[in-house]
Structures are given as structure tokens and as C-alpha cells.
Write a protein that holds these residues in place. Structure first.
Motif, mmCIF file in Angstrom:
data_model
loop_
_atom_site.group_PDB
_atom_site.id
_atom_site.type_symbol
_atom_site.label_atom_id
_atom_site.label_comp_id
_atom_site.label_asym_id
_atom_site.label_seq_id
_atom_site.Cartn_x
_atom_site.Cartn_y
_atom_site.Cartn_z
ATOM 1 N N ASP A 78 0.852 -1.181 0.000
ATOM 2 C CA ASP A 78 0.000 0.000 0.000
ATOM 3 C C ASP A 78 0.890 1.233 0.000
ATOM 4 O OD1 ASP A 78 0.871 0.051 2.665
ATOM 5 O OD2 ASP A 78 -1.119 0.337 3.509
ATOM 6 N N ALA A 79 0.283 2.372 -0.177
ATOM 7 C CA ALA A 79 1.020 3.624 -0.235
ATOM 8 C C ALA A 79 0.272 4.667 0.580
ATOM 9 C CB ALA A 79 1.152 4.091 -1.688
ATOM 10 N N PHE A 80 1.029 5.627 1.082
ATOM 11 C CA PHE A 80 0.455 6.749 1.814
ATOM 12 C C PHE A 80 0.888 8.025 1.101
ATOM 13 C CE2 PHE A 80 -0.262 9.869 5.032
ATOM 14 C CZ PHE A 80 -1.305 9.370 5.802
ATOM 15 N N LEU A 81 -0.085 8.794 0.657
ATOM 16 C CA LEU A 81 0.213 10.070 0.026
ATOM 17 C C LEU A 81 0.639 11.015 1.147
ATOM 18 C CD1 LEU A 81 -1.224 11.702 -2.932
ATOM 19 C CD2 LEU A 81 -1.280 13.065 -0.874
ATOM 20 N N ASP A 82 1.924 11.287 1.226
ATOM 21 C CA ASP A 82 2.463 12.087 2.315
ATOM 22 C C ASP A 82 2.245 13.573 2.074
ATOM 23 O OD1 ASP A 82 3.912 12.351 4.788
ATOM 24 O OD2 ASP A 82 5.623 13.032 3.594
ATOM 25 N N GLU A 83 2.575 14.031 0.867
ATOM 26 C CA GLU A 83 2.386 15.445 0.541
ATOM 27 C C GLU A 83 2.079 15.587 -0.941
ATOM 28 O OE1 GLU A 83 5.829 17.735 1.734
ATOM 29 O OE2 GLU A 83 5.588 17.178 3.842
ATOM 30 N N ILE A 84 1.185 16.512 -1.240
ATOM 31 C CA ILE A 84 0.954 16.929 -2.625
ATOM 32 C C ILE A 84 0.845 18.440 -2.603
ATOM 33 C CG2 ILE A 84 -1.536 16.518 -2.420
ATOM 34 C CD1 ILE A 84 -1.556 16.015 -5.491
ATOM 35 N N TYR A 85 1.534 19.058 -3.556
ATOM 36 C CA TYR A 85 1.562 20.518 -3.576
ATOM 37 C C TYR A 85 1.652 21.005 -5.014
ATOM 38 C CZ TYR A 85 3.297 25.290 -2.796
ATOM 39 O OH TYR A 85 3.451 26.654 -2.794
ATOM 40 N N VAL A 86 0.859 22.023 -5.303
ATOM 41 C CA VAL A 86 0.929 22.745 -6.572
ATOM 42 C C VAL A 86 1.000 24.228 -6.214
ATOM 43 C CG1 VAL A 86 -0.291 23.326 -8.705
ATOM 44 C CG2 VAL A 86 -0.346 20.982 -7.846
ATOM 45 N N ARG A 87 1.935 24.930 -6.843
ATOM 46 C CA ARG A 87 2.086 26.366 -6.555
ATOM 47 C C ARG A 87 0.731 27.064 -6.663
ATOM 48 N NH1 ARG A 87 7.511 28.120 -6.637
ATOM 49 N NH2 ARG A 87 8.899 26.709 -7.755
ATOM 50 N N GLU A 88 0.500 27.967 -5.740
ATOM 51 C CA GLU A 88 -0.794 28.641 -5.654
ATOM 52 C C GLU A 88 -1.182 29.351 -6.952
ATOM 53 O OE1 GLU A 88 -3.275 31.565 -2.674
ATOM 54 O OE2 GLU A 88 -1.246 30.941 -2.133
#
Length: 148
Positions: A78-88
Motif C-alpha cells: 500500500d502507499a500513503f500520500l504524504d504530501e501533494i503541492y501545486v504552486r498557488e
């Protein structure tokens, strides 16, 4: 629309300001040395996780960090999405949704049976993004953490 590629060691200098932006946005206090120490093993190919860059190689607009584990309940990897970010300044164009959808498909093809994430209960925009990609709330369960 957006490109998604596995990050490598030479992406560290482009990745650090993105991660700092995510941390600032979410009230996560961390110095650059600690941040660098957490990112470098993933960029060097650690089996515990990986980072994907969103956007052009020379000027990425975001990233997705995932850690890997094992789940008896979900029958294996399994996987855990730790961080997702897109510039504002480029949010709302579908790049985060497209990148996350592509990543979910790619991880499923590689044998990942489930992906988990946590989302702030007050962040309706993020929750709707995750629901569009197929994530569902497991209301019976609460993510609990003990910092070591």
C-alpha cells in the motif's frame, strides 16, 4: 496538460522551495537541513517512498511525495500520500488532479493495492480533489500519530 516524472537527486534544488511552500501553507515548521535530510533518501531511490515532480523539468510547479508500506487488510503493498503541492498561482487548472490520477494508475499497475491520505477536515477544495480521483473517507477510522 501537466507532466509527471519521478524525481531524482538533481531535482533537490528545485524541490526544496516547493516543499517549503507546502510546509508554510500548512503551518509545518521545519528547517532546510531537516527538509533536505528527509528528501535526499527518497531522491536517491529509497524503497520506502518516492517523489514525483509536476510540470516542466526546469520549472516544476508541484510535487507528490508517497511512502510505501504493507497492509494485511488490503492484501499487500500500500502507499500513503504524504504530501501533494501545486504552486498557488497555477492551482485550479487541473494539474494536481491530473498528476494524482496518473500516479494512482501507475502505482496500481506496479502492484500497489491501496493508497491512503489525510486531509484537513476544513479543506473542502482538497477533499473534493481527492474524491474526484476516487478516494473515499473511512469514517469509522481516525488516523492517529505518535511522534517518536
Amino acid at each position: 496538460m501537466s507532466s509527471l516524472r519521478l524525481a531524482a537527486s538533481d531535482d533537490l534544488d528545485r524541490l526544496l522551495p516547493l516543499v517549503a511552500g507546502f510546509h508554510a501553507q500548512n503551518g509545518i515548521e521545519q528547517d532546510n537541513e531537516t527538509r533536505r535530510g528527509a528528501l535526499q533518501p527518497l531522491l536517491d531511490g529509497s524503497p520506502h517512498g518516492a517523489i514525483w515532480m509536476i510540470g516542466p523539468r526546469v520549472a516544476p510547479v508541484g510535487y507528490i511525495a508517497v511512502s510505501f508500506g504493507w497492509s494485511i487488510e488490503f492484501g499487500g503493498l500500500d502507499a500513503f500520500l504524504d504530501e501533494i503541492y501545486v504552486r498557488e498561482r497555477v492551482r485550479g487548472r487541473g494539474m494536481g488532479s491530473e498528476a494524482l490520477s496518473s500516479l494512482v494508475r501507475a502505482l496500481a499497475e506496479q502492484g500497489i493495492n491501496a493508497m491512503h491520505l489525510e486531509v484537513d477536515a476544513d479543506n473542502d477544495r482538497a477533499r473534493l480533489l481527492y474524491e474526484r480521483v476516487g478516494f473515499q473517507s473511512r469514517n469509522r477510522y481516525h488516523l492517529m500519530t505518535r511522534v517518536m
